[in-house]
Design an enzyme around this catalytic site. Structure first.
Site, short mmCIF file in Angstrom:
data_model
loop_
_atom_site.label_atom_id
_atom_site.label_comp_id
_atom_site.label_asym_id
_atom_site.label_seq_id
_atom_site.Cartn_x
_atom_site.Cartn_y
_atom_site.Cartn_z
N GLU A 23 9.73 19.55 -23.72
CA GLU A 23 9.02 19.75 -22.42
C GLU A 23 9.52 21.13 -21.83
O GLU A 23 8.93 21.80 -20.99
CB GLU A 23 9.04 18.63 -21.46
CG GLU A 23 8.36 17.30 -22.04
CD GLU A 23 7.04 17.05 -21.81
OE1 GLU A 23 6.26 18.40 -21.58
OE2 GLU A 23 6.28 16.15 -22.01
N ARG A 54 -2.38 23.28 -12.33
CA ARG A 54 -1.18 22.21 -12.89
C ARG A 54 -1.66 21.66 -14.32
O ARG A 54 -0.83 21.18 -14.95
CB ARG A 54 -1.21 20.83 -12.04
CG ARG A 54 -0.19 19.82 -12.34
CD ARG A 54 0.08 18.92 -11.32
NE ARG A 54 1.02 17.78 -11.73
CZ ARG A 54 1.40 16.73 -10.99
NH1 ARG A 54 1.26 16.72 -9.74
NH2 ARG A 54 2.33 16.13 -11.59
N ASN A 87 -0.37 20.94 -19.58
CA ASN A 87 -0.94 20.33 -20.61
C ASN A 87 -0.59 20.86 -22.01
O ASN A 87 -1.27 20.35 -23.05
CB ASN A 87 -2.42 19.73 -20.52
CG ASN A 87 -2.58 18.70 -19.40
OD1 ASN A 87 -1.57 17.91 -19.31
ND2 ASN A 87 -3.49 18.78 -18.55
N GLU A 110 -3.70 17.86 -9.88
CA GLU A 110 -4.09 18.32 -11.25
C GLU A 110 -5.69 18.82 -11.32
O GLU A 110 -6.38 18.03 -12.18
CB GLU A 110 -3.57 17.57 -12.43
CG GLU A 110 -3.66 18.21 -13.71
CD GLU A 110 -3.05 17.14 -14.82
OE1 GLU A 110 -1.98 16.74 -14.88
OE2 GLU A 110 -4.05 16.99 -15.77
N ARG A 129 0.87 -1.29 -0.04
CA ARG A 129 0.10 -0.04 0.03
C ARG A 129 0.76 1.39 0.10
O ARG A 129 0.41 2.43 0.30
CB ARG A 129 -1.11 -0.03 1.16
CG ARG A 129 -1.99 -1.04 1.29
CD ARG A 129 -2.96 -0.91 2.19
NE ARG A 129 -3.70 -2.32 2.05
CZ ARG A 129 -3.54 -3.26 2.69
NH1 ARG A 129 -2.59 -3.25 3.80
NH2 ARG A 129 -4.10 -4.34 2.58
N LYS A 160 7.81 23.66 -12.34
CA LYS A 160 7.12 22.49 -12.03
C LYS A 160 6.72 22.33 -10.51
O LYS A 160 5.72 22.16 -10.04
CB LYS A 160 7.63 21.58 -12.58
CG LYS A 160 6.28 20.30 -12.36
CD LYS A 160 6.64 18.93 -13.59
CE LYS A 160 5.36 18.11 -13.27
NZ LYS A 160 5.58 16.69 -14.19
N LYS A 219 3.31 11.82 -10.56
CA LYS A 219 2.59 11.11 -11.59
C LYS A 219 2.99 9.65 -11.81
O LYS A 219 4.32 9.83 -12.13
CB LYS A 219 2.15 11.81 -12.67
CG LYS A 219 0.97 12.88 -12.72
CD LYS A 219 0.54 13.18 -14.04
CE LYS A 219 -0.44 14.23 -13.89
NZ LYS A 219 -0.69 14.58 -15.44
P1 NAD Z 1 13.26 6.54 -21.35
O1 NAD Z 1 13.02 6.26 -19.82
O2 NAD Z 1 12.61 5.34 -22.30
O3 NAD Z 1 14.37 6.92 -21.89
C1 NAD Z 1 14.97 7.00 -23.24
C2 NAD Z 1 15.88 6.15 -23.65
O4 NAD Z 1 17.33 6.91 -23.29
C3 NAD Z 1 16.01 4.82 -22.98
O5 NAD Z 1 16.46 3.79 -24.17
C4 NAD Z 1 17.00 4.99 -21.95
O6 NAD Z 1 17.55 3.58 -21.54
C5 NAD Z 1 17.92 6.03 -22.36
N1 NAD Z 1 18.68 6.46 -21.26
C6 NAD Z 1 18.12 7.04 -20.13
N2 NAD Z 1 19.03 7.73 -19.39
C7 NAD Z 1 20.38 7.91 -20.48
C8 NAD Z 1 21.54 8.46 -20.21
N3 NAD Z 1 21.83 9.16 -19.33
N4 NAD Z 1 22.38 8.17 -21.38
C9 NAD Z 1 22.04 7.17 -22.24
N5 NAD Z 1 20.73 6.63 -22.41
C10 NAD Z 1 19.83 6.95 -21.34
O7 NAD Z 1 11.93 7.59 -21.81
P2 NAD Z 1 11.80 9.28 -21.40
O8 NAD Z 1 12.06 10.11 -22.50
O9 NAD Z 1 12.98 9.53 -20.27
O10 NAD Z 1 10.60 9.14 -20.78
C11 NAD Z 1 9.24 8.85 -21.34
C12 NAD Z 1 8.31 8.39 -20.70
O11 NAD Z 1 7.91 9.35 -19.35
C13 NAD Z 1 6.93 8.03 -21.03
O12 NAD Z 1 6.55 6.82 -20.81
C14 NAD Z 1 5.95 9.10 -20.91
O13 NAD Z 1 4.84 8.63 -20.58
C15 NAD Z 1 6.62 9.38 -19.35
N6 NAD Z 1 6.27 10.60 -18.84
C16 NAD Z 1 6.00 10.79 -17.48
C17 NAD Z 1 5.48 11.88 -16.99
C18 NAD Z 1 5.10 11.86 -15.44
O14 NAD Z 1 4.68 13.05 -14.96
N7 NAD Z 1 5.19 10.99 -14.83
C19 NAD Z 1 5.90 13.09 -17.74
C20 NAD Z 1 6.20 13.11 -18.95
C21 NAD Z 1 6.43 11.80 -19.47
ZN ZN Z 2 4.62 15.60 -21.50
#
Ligand code: NAD
Ligand code: ZN
Length: 356
Positions: free
Chosen positions: A186, A236, A240, A232, A122, A222, A144
């Site tokens: 972003e 917040r 979007n 949100e 939990r 943020k 989130k």
């Molecule tokens: P990711 O975590 O898949 O990372 C992208 C790629 O970069 C992966 O292949 C990873 O292995 C590689 N990588 C990570 N760090 C590295 C480094 N320092 N050097 C080399 N390679 C590295 O993707 P992302 O773009 O970081 O995140 C996308 C995800 O985030 C999506 O699933 C999205 O829905 C989510 N997201 C969540 C929120 C939230 O508020 N929770 C906000 C925006 C996006």
């Molecule tokens: Zn986003």
């Protein structure tokens, strides 16, 4: 090197630390913030190869008992079977209510590990160690968490705030250019909301050179919004900006277009739509487009306004016969526009024809 500390003020407040060399100091920094416990490090296979040993060494030097879970890199891992393997791993390792999860990686790792920490027993504590620009400026702050279902992205999740965020800006040296661009989208979104000096830094197109002030200003923005509106229901939602179109583009592309790239196109379309409808205080579209292009991001899409409107209206953010859009009127000033859903396609069209 000293680091910056940005607090996120909530019922249970936490700090975001930003600086160089933080992963190598993670053990002692986590000890100060969390005290003694067992630590389960969750990371993907790419990040494991680069940073896991260094983090484990630092944790052990600080006297921590650790275990680690490595999963295949990529969005495909953000789903139920990885979550279930992760929860079983925690149980096999006999993590208790007082133990803690470390999410070492990008947004995929943070969303998955945060969700698992939020439902195991939990809810146990977790720490975010973002290693992508996207995770640093966006997903690691605000609590989130989610996984994807076959029916859509982020459909199962919960709000679960981290206990600490350690953002080591040296990690971005190993980040491929496309991943830097993905995060820059972003950051540009935040720049449009926040204004100067952030937007001007992003306009240079040289994120690597200005990485520390960019990450710091995005996190501060943020953290402030999340502090006002944890779940949100109000301000917040400003975050979007660009996302109604962005999510529609992701959906229409079968999720082959990465989130940041889709948001970039969304930012360009919404800016051009606002400008072509005369709803701006100053010309903004050309500036926003140039900031996106300089950061290696796209500003147009092959999908039709109709396809995008249909995809957007099947999205969860729809309420009744109205859809709420975040629209810029100037760099540093955005507002909520309630649009009848029947007008959405024409609104998109205005932003897409102006881009031709
Ligand atoms: P990711 O975590 O898949 O990372 C992208 C790629 O970069 C992966 O292949 C990873 O292995 C590689 N990588 C990570 N760090 C590295 C480094 N320092 N050097 C080399 N390679 C590295 O993707 P992302 O773009 O970081 O995140 C996308 C995800 O985030 C999506 O699933 C999205 O829905 C989510 N997201 C969540 C929120 C939230 O508020 N929770 C906000 C925006 C996006
Ligand atoms: Zn986003």
């Amino acid at each position: 090197m000293e680091h910056r500390v940005i607090p996120v003020h909530l019922r249970e407040s936490y700090n975001v630390l930003i600086g160089g060399g933080l992963l190598a100091k993670s053990g002692s920094l986590i000890r100060v913030a969390l005290g003694d416990c067992r630590l389960a490090v969750v990371t993907d296979c790419n990040v494991a190869g680069l940073y896991l040993d260094g983090v484990l060494t630092s944790l052990r030097e600080a006297g921590y008992d650790t275990c680690s879970f490595v999963f295949p890199a990529g969005e495909q891992s953000k789903r139920m079977d990885t979550l279930s393997n992760l929860l079983e791993f925690f149980a096999e390792e006999r993590l208790t209510r007082t133990d803690c999860v470390l999410a070492l990686g990008g947004g995929v790792t943070g969303d998955l590990a945060g969700f698992a920490a939020g439902c195991y027993l939990r809810g146990i504590r977790y720490v975010q160690l973002p290693t992508t620009l996207l995770a640093a400026v966006d997903s690691s702050i605000g609590g989130k968490t989610a996984i994807d279902l076959p029916q859509g992205k982020n459909l199962a999740g919960l709000f679960h705030q981290p206990s600490l965020v350690l953002c080591d800006i040296d990690c971005f040296h190993t980040l491929p250019a496309e991943e830097l661009s993905n995060g820059a989208a972003e950051a540009i979104k935040t720049g449009i909301l926040e204004g100067e000096p952030l937007f001007s830094l992003l306009e240079t197109g040289n994120v690597r050179e200005h990485i520390e002030p960019i990450v710091t200003q995005c996190v501060r923005y943020k953290a402030n919004i999340v502090g006002q509106d944890e779940t949100e229901t109000g301000p917040r939602k400003l975050l979007n900006l660009g996302h109604t179109v962005g999510h529609a583009i992701e959906k229409c592309s079968g999720f082959s277009i990465p989130h940041g790239y889709a948001v970039a196109i969304g930012l360009a379309i919404i800016a051009r739509a606002a400008e072509s409808l005369g709803a701006v205080d100053e010309p903004i579209a050309a500036r926003i487009e140039s900031a996106l292009v300089r950061n290696g991001l796209p500003i147009t899409t092959k999908f039709s306004p109709e396809a995008l409107a249909n995809a957007a209206l099947s999205d969860k953010k729809r309420t009744g016969g109205q859809i709420t859009l975040v629209v810029p009127r100037a760099i540093g000033a955005c507002y909520f526009l309630e649009l009848p859903t029947a007008q959405l396609e024409n609104f998109f069209r205005a932003g897409m024809e102006a881009g031709k």
